[in-house]
Design a protein around this motif. Structure first.
Motif, PDB file in Angstrom:
ATOM      1  N   ARG A 123      14.779   7.355 -12.532  1.00  0.00           N
ATOM      2  CA  ARG A 123      13.352   7.435 -12.195  1.00  0.00           C
ATOM      3  C   ARG A 123      12.808   6.062 -11.820  1.00  0.00           C
ATOM      4  NH1 ARG A 123      13.608   8.299 -17.780  1.00  0.00           N
ATOM      5  NH2 ARG A 123      12.776   6.580 -19.013  1.00  0.00           N
ATOM      6  N   PRO A 124      11.923   6.007 -10.828  1.00  0.00           N
ATOM      7  CA  PRO A 124      11.307   4.728 -10.455  1.00  0.00           C
ATOM      8  C   PRO A 124      10.310   4.291 -11.520  1.00  0.00           C
ATOM      9  CG  PRO A 124      10.292   6.511  -9.238  1.00  0.00           C
ATOM     10  CD  PRO A 124      11.426   7.124 -10.008  1.00  0.00           C
ATOM     11  N   LEU A 125      10.129   3.009 -11.655  1.00  0.00           N
ATOM     12  CA  LEU A 125       9.084   2.512 -12.544  1.00  0.00           C
ATOM     13  C   LEU A 125       7.722   2.850 -11.947  1.00  0.00           C
ATOM     14  CD1 LEU A 125      10.479  -1.052 -13.362  1.00  0.00           C
ATOM     15  CD2 LEU A 125      10.568   0.980 -14.829  1.00  0.00           C
ATOM     16  N   LEU A 126       6.775   3.147 -12.801  1.00  0.00           N
ATOM     17  CA  LEU A 126       5.424   3.407 -12.301  1.00  0.00           C
ATOM     18  C   LEU A 126       4.863   2.184 -11.587  1.00  0.00           C
ATOM     19  CD1 LEU A 126       3.859   5.424 -15.290  1.00  0.00           C
ATOM     20  CD2 LEU A 126       4.905   6.299 -13.186  1.00  0.00           C
ATOM     21  N   THR A 127       5.237   1.007 -12.033  1.00  0.00           N
ATOM     22  CA  THR A 127       4.764  -0.205 -11.357  1.00  0.00           C
ATOM     23  C   THR A 127       5.324  -0.284  -9.938  1.00  0.00           C
ATOM     24  OG1 THR A 127       6.573  -1.406 -12.454  1.00  0.00           O
ATOM     25  CG2 THR A 127       4.381  -1.573 -13.438  1.00  0.00           C
ATOM     26  N   GLN A 128       6.550   0.220  -9.711  1.00  0.00           N
ATOM     27  CA  GLN A 128       7.098   0.244  -8.354  1.00  0.00           C
ATOM     28  C   GLN A 128       6.298   1.193  -7.468  1.00  0.00           C
ATOM     29  OE1 GLN A 128      11.208   1.270  -9.693  1.00  0.00           O
ATOM     30  NE2 GLN A 128      11.846  -0.405  -8.345  1.00  0.00           N
ATOM     31  N   ILE A 129       5.958   2.353  -8.018  1.00  0.00           N
ATOM     32  CA  ILE A 129       5.173   3.330  -7.255  1.00  0.00           C
ATOM     33  C   ILE A 129       3.811   2.755  -6.911  1.00  0.00           C
ATOM     34  CG2 ILE A 129       4.085   5.602  -7.342  1.00  0.00           C
ATOM     35  CD1 ILE A 129       6.376   6.459  -9.245  1.00  0.00           C
ATOM     36  N   PHE A 130       3.154   2.163  -7.898  1.00  0.00           N
ATOM     37  CA  PHE A 130       1.816   1.611  -7.669  1.00  0.00           C
ATOM     38  C   PHE A 130       1.867   0.412  -6.721  1.00  0.00           C
ATOM     39  CE2 PHE A 130       0.216   3.248 -12.062  1.00  0.00           C
ATOM     40  CZ  PHE A 130       0.165   4.531 -11.542  1.00  0.00           C
ATOM     41  N   THR A 131       2.926  -0.384  -6.791  1.00  0.00           N
ATOM     42  CA  THR A 131       3.059  -1.530  -5.889  1.00  0.00           C
ATOM     43  C   THR A 131       3.216  -1.055  -4.446  1.00  0.00           C
ATOM     44  OG1 THR A 131       4.030  -2.939  -7.598  1.00  0.00           O
ATOM     45  CG2 THR A 131       4.462  -3.556  -5.318  1.00  0.00           C
ATOM     46  N   ALA A 132       4.025  -0.004  -4.232  1.00  0.00           N
ATOM     47  CA  ALA A 132       4.170   0.546  -2.882  1.00  0.00           C
ATOM     48  C   ALA A 132       2.824   1.049  -2.365  1.00  0.00           C
ATOM     49  CB  ALA A 132       5.186   1.688  -2.903  1.00  0.00           C
ATOM     50  N   LEU A 133       2.057   1.704  -3.225  1.00  0.00           N
ATOM     51  CA  LEU A 133       0.738   2.196  -2.850  1.00  0.00           C
ATOM     52  C   LEU A 133      -0.186   1.039  -2.482  1.00  0.00           C
ATOM     53  CD1 LEU A 133      -0.961   4.821  -2.716  1.00  0.00           C
ATOM     54  CD2 LEU A 133      -1.557   4.444  -5.108  1.00  0.00           C
ATOM     55  N   ASN A 134      -0.126  -0.023  -3.265  1.00  0.00           N
ATOM     56  CA  ASN A 134      -0.962  -1.191  -3.014  1.00  0.00           C
ATOM     57  C   ASN A 134      -0.605  -1.870  -1.695  1.00  0.00           C
ATOM     58  OD1 ASN A 134      -2.900  -3.354  -4.217  1.00  0.00           O
ATOM     59  ND2 ASN A 134      -1.095  -4.522  -3.618  1.00  0.00           N
ATOM     60  N   LEU A 162       2.373   4.578 -18.872  1.00  0.00           N
ATOM     61  CA  LEU A 162       1.245   4.654 -17.952  1.00  0.00           C
ATOM     62  C   LEU A 162       0.262   3.513 -18.196  1.00  0.00           C
ATOM     63  CD1 LEU A 162      -0.325   6.074 -15.747  1.00  0.00           C
ATOM     64  CD2 LEU A 162      -1.299   7.593 -17.472  1.00  0.00           C
ATOM     65  N   GLN A 163      -0.033   3.231 -19.458  1.00  0.00           N
ATOM     66  CA  GLN A 163      -0.943   2.131 -19.783  1.00  0.00           C
ATOM     67  C   GLN A 163      -0.411   0.801 -19.267  1.00  0.00           C
ATOM     68  OE1 GLN A 163      -1.720   2.300 -24.037  1.00  0.00           O
ATOM     69  NE2 GLN A 163      -1.955   4.521 -23.905  1.00  0.00           N
ATOM     70  N   ASN A 164       0.886   0.564 -19.442  1.00  0.00           N
ATOM     71  CA  ASN A 164       1.488  -0.675 -18.941  1.00  0.00           C
ATOM     72  C   ASN A 164       1.346  -0.785 -17.429  1.00  0.00           C
ATOM     73  OD1 ASN A 164       2.540  -2.238 -21.144  1.00  0.00           O
ATOM     74  ND2 ASN A 164       4.127  -0.700 -21.459  1.00  0.00           N
ATOM     75  N   ALA A 165       1.560   0.343 -16.739  1.00  0.00           N
ATOM     76  CA  ALA A 165       1.477   0.333 -15.275  1.00  0.00           C
ATOM     77  C   ALA A 165       0.041   0.087 -14.807  1.00  0.00           C
ATOM     78  CB  ALA A 165       2.000   1.652 -14.713  1.00  0.00           C
ATOM     79  N   ILE A 166      -0.923   0.685 -15.492  1.00  0.00           N
ATOM     80  CA  ILE A 166      -2.326   0.451 -15.127  1.00  0.00           C
ATOM     81  C   ILE A 166      -2.711  -0.991 -15.422  1.00  0.00           C
ATOM     82  CG2 ILE A 166      -4.719   1.086 -15.633  1.00  0.00           C
ATOM     83  CD1 ILE A 166      -3.777   3.932 -16.165  1.00  0.00           C
ATOM     84  N   ALA A 167      -2.258  -1.523 -16.562  1.00  0.00           N
ATOM     85  CA  ALA A 167      -2.556  -2.914 -16.911  1.00  0.00           C
ATOM     86  C   ALA A 167      -1.975  -3.868 -15.869  1.00  0.00           C
ATOM     87  CB  ALA A 167      -2.016  -3.231 -18.298  1.00  0.00           C
ATOM     88  N   TYR A 168      -0.744  -3.610 -15.453  1.00  0.00           N
ATOM     89  CA  TYR A 168      -0.108  -4.444 -14.418  1.00  0.00           C
ATOM     90  C   TYR A 168      -0.910  -4.373 -13.121  1.00  0.00           C
ATOM     91  CZ  TYR A 168       3.286  -6.067 -10.974  1.00  0.00           C
ATOM     92  OH  TYR A 168       3.900  -6.745  -9.943  1.00  0.00           O
ATOM     93  N   SER A 169      -1.291  -3.161 -12.742  1.00  0.00           N
ATOM     94  CA  SER A 169      -2.060  -2.990 -11.508  1.00  0.00           C
ATOM     95  C   SER A 169      -3.412  -3.685 -11.599  1.00  0.00           C
ATOM     96  CB  SER A 169      -2.264  -1.493 -11.234  1.00  0.00           C
ATOM     97  OG  SER A 169      -1.028  -0.829 -11.134  1.00  0.00           O
ATOM     98  N   TYR A 170      -4.051  -3.573 -12.756  1.00  0.00           N
ATOM     99  CA  TYR A 170      -5.349  -4.219 -12.989  1.00  0.00           C
ATOM    100  C   TYR A 170      -5.242  -5.717 -12.721  1.00  0.00           C
ATOM    101  CZ  TYR A 170      -9.753  -5.169 -15.526  1.00  0.00           C
ATOM    102  OH  TYR A 170     -11.029  -5.557 -15.881  1.00  0.00           O
ATOM    103  N   ASP A 171      -4.143  -6.314 -13.176  1.00  0.00           N
ATOM    104  CA  ASP A 171      -3.977  -7.773 -13.080  1.00  0.00           C
ATOM    105  C   ASP A 171      -3.476  -8.232 -11.716  1.00  0.00           C
ATOM    106  OD1 ASP A 171      -4.758  -7.910 -15.724  1.00  0.00           O
ATOM    107  OD2 ASP A 171      -2.713  -8.077 -16.506  1.00  0.00           O
ATOM    108  N   HIS A 172      -2.682  -7.386 -11.016  1.00  0.00           N
ATOM    109  CA  HIS A 172      -1.954  -7.884  -9.854  1.00  0.00           C
ATOM    110  C   HIS A 172      -2.155  -7.101  -8.563  1.00  0.00           C
ATOM    111  CE1 HIS A 172       0.203 -10.589 -12.541  1.00  0.00           C
ATOM    112  NE2 HIS A 172       0.535  -9.565 -13.302  1.00  0.00           N
ATOM    113  N   LEU A 173      -2.635  -5.869  -8.613  1.00  0.00           N
ATOM    114  CA  LEU A 173      -2.707  -5.040  -7.408  1.00  0.00           C
ATOM    115  C   LEU A 173      -4.164  -4.788  -7.042  1.00  0.00           C
ATOM    116  CD1 LEU A 173       0.130  -2.473  -8.314  1.00  0.00           C
ATOM    117  CD2 LEU A 173       0.330  -4.683  -7.159  1.00  0.00           C
TER     118      LEU A 173
END
Length: 358
Positions: A123-134, A162-173
């Motif tokens: 499975r892909p990391l949620l951060t990878q999915i969100f980074t592609a979206l960004n 999910l919380q980790n992925a949102i936190a990462y996106s909050y800070d970087h995306l």
């Protein structure tokens, strides 16, 4: 129409809630927005209407279908992405870019505009999915809004991921914005207020839904029936308003069945209670001491709310002494899941009736 049982998506179908609608509309695009309120007080309708009226691109993930597995989590997200890809024709350029970025991620399958994320070991990391979206959003100078509706349904390691992925996106995306909603408010608030939670310390904007006042409830039913050219005696409307205590979801449920199935009030009431009972059964499914929870819920529904009396009657029912800690934890859990308030009153009148049948 006002009595449409599905979540509203058009401003004319969203009864009142002007303050909440205007507030959420202003907040769209901010890094993190939290929408809270009791069950059936219009959170999903408010979110979808604000998004549709804004014209902003969004991905909607419905967590109500999630139980407790990676498969459920990734399937819910896959469905949200695929729905967006299928419907957002005006963002076709962005869609093409997003597909290009997603195809290079391991564990992502693309078939036309349908997207599937693997939930197994690959499975892909949620951060990878969100980074592609960004990255796709940045190419087209867009802000993409991702909604996780009833997010408290994500629990354990799935919630933490999910919380980790949102936190990462909050800070970087910077091209992503998140809306997180929940009816079990104390459970959801732990995402942001627990010092050990990944999102702790991130600022968020909050919009709260509410019960209708008695006058608003009367007005809602009268307008809903008038809209459909259906006549209902005023004494029946007053009786329903007294019973349903301003919960717009139940008022809508009554209005819809009354008009389109010509159902009697007592039949509608019984059906609503049965629906609420099934929801309580689903809640009890994940409790270790579910039979003890049943006893407590029945006692509360019968009006036994004082601590000493409640403990005594629970002990009488079980034929043994119960520690204060055990009862405290049960009541604490019921409050966290927004079933009762701090005075041990049920927050939903239908749920109270349902608890009597457990």
């Amino acid at each position: 129409m006002l009595f449409d049982p599905k979540p509203k998506r058009c401003r004319k179908d969203l009864y009142d809630f002007n303050e909440e609608f205007n507030m959420l509309s202003r907040f769209l695009g901010e890094p993190l927005v939290v929408v809270t309120g009791l069950r059936r007080t219009g959170k999903t309708s408010l979110i979808l209407t604000a998004l549709e009226e804004s014209g902003k691109p969004y991905i909607f993930v419905d967590a109500r279908s999630v139980s407790r597995s990676w498969r459920d989590l990734y399937t819910a997200i896959s469905t949200g992405f695929s729905d967006f890809m299928a419907k957002a024709s005006r963002f076709s350029g962005f869609r093409d870019s997003l597909l290009r970025f997603l195809k290079i991620i391991k564990g992502v399958s693309v078939m036309g505009v349908s997207i599937e994320f693997s939930w197994g070991r690959d499975r892909p990391l949620l951060t990878q999915i969100f980074t592609a979206l960004n990255e796709a959003a940045e190419e087209h100078n867009l802000k993409i809004i991702i909604v996780f509706d009833e997010a408290q349904q994500f629990t354990g390691v799935f919630a933490r991921a999910l919380q980790n992925a949102i936190a990462y996106s909050y800070d970087h995306l910077k091209n992503l914005s998140f809306i997180v909603s929940g009816s079990e408010m104390n459970v959801l608030y732990k995402w942001f207020r627990d010092p050990e939670a990944p999102l702790y310390g991130r600022a968020f904007l909050e919009v709260k839904t509410r019960r209708l006042s008695r006058e608003e409830s009367m007005d809602f039913l009268e307008k809903g029936f008038s809209e459909l050219g259906y006549r209902v005696p005023m004494d029946e409307i007053e009786m329903v308003v007294n019973k349903l205590d301003g919960v717009i979801g139940w008022l809508t449920y009554y209005g819809y069945l009354r008009v389109f199935q010509n159902r009697l009030v007592d039949d509608i009431w019984r059906e609503a209670v049965e629906l609420a009972r099934k929801e309580l059964e689903n809640f009890l499914m994940y409790r270790v001491s579910r039979e003890r929870y049943r006893k407590v819920l029945r006692l509360l529904a019968q009006g036994v709310r004082e601590w000493g009396k409640l403990k005594q009657m629970l002990e009488n029912a079980e034929g043994k002494t119960i520690s204060d800690r055990v009862l405290h934890e049960i009541l604490h859990t019921l409050r966290n899941h927004t079933i009762i308030d701090d005075e041990n009153n049920f927050l939903d009148p239908i749920t109270r009736e349902a608890a009597k049948t457990l």
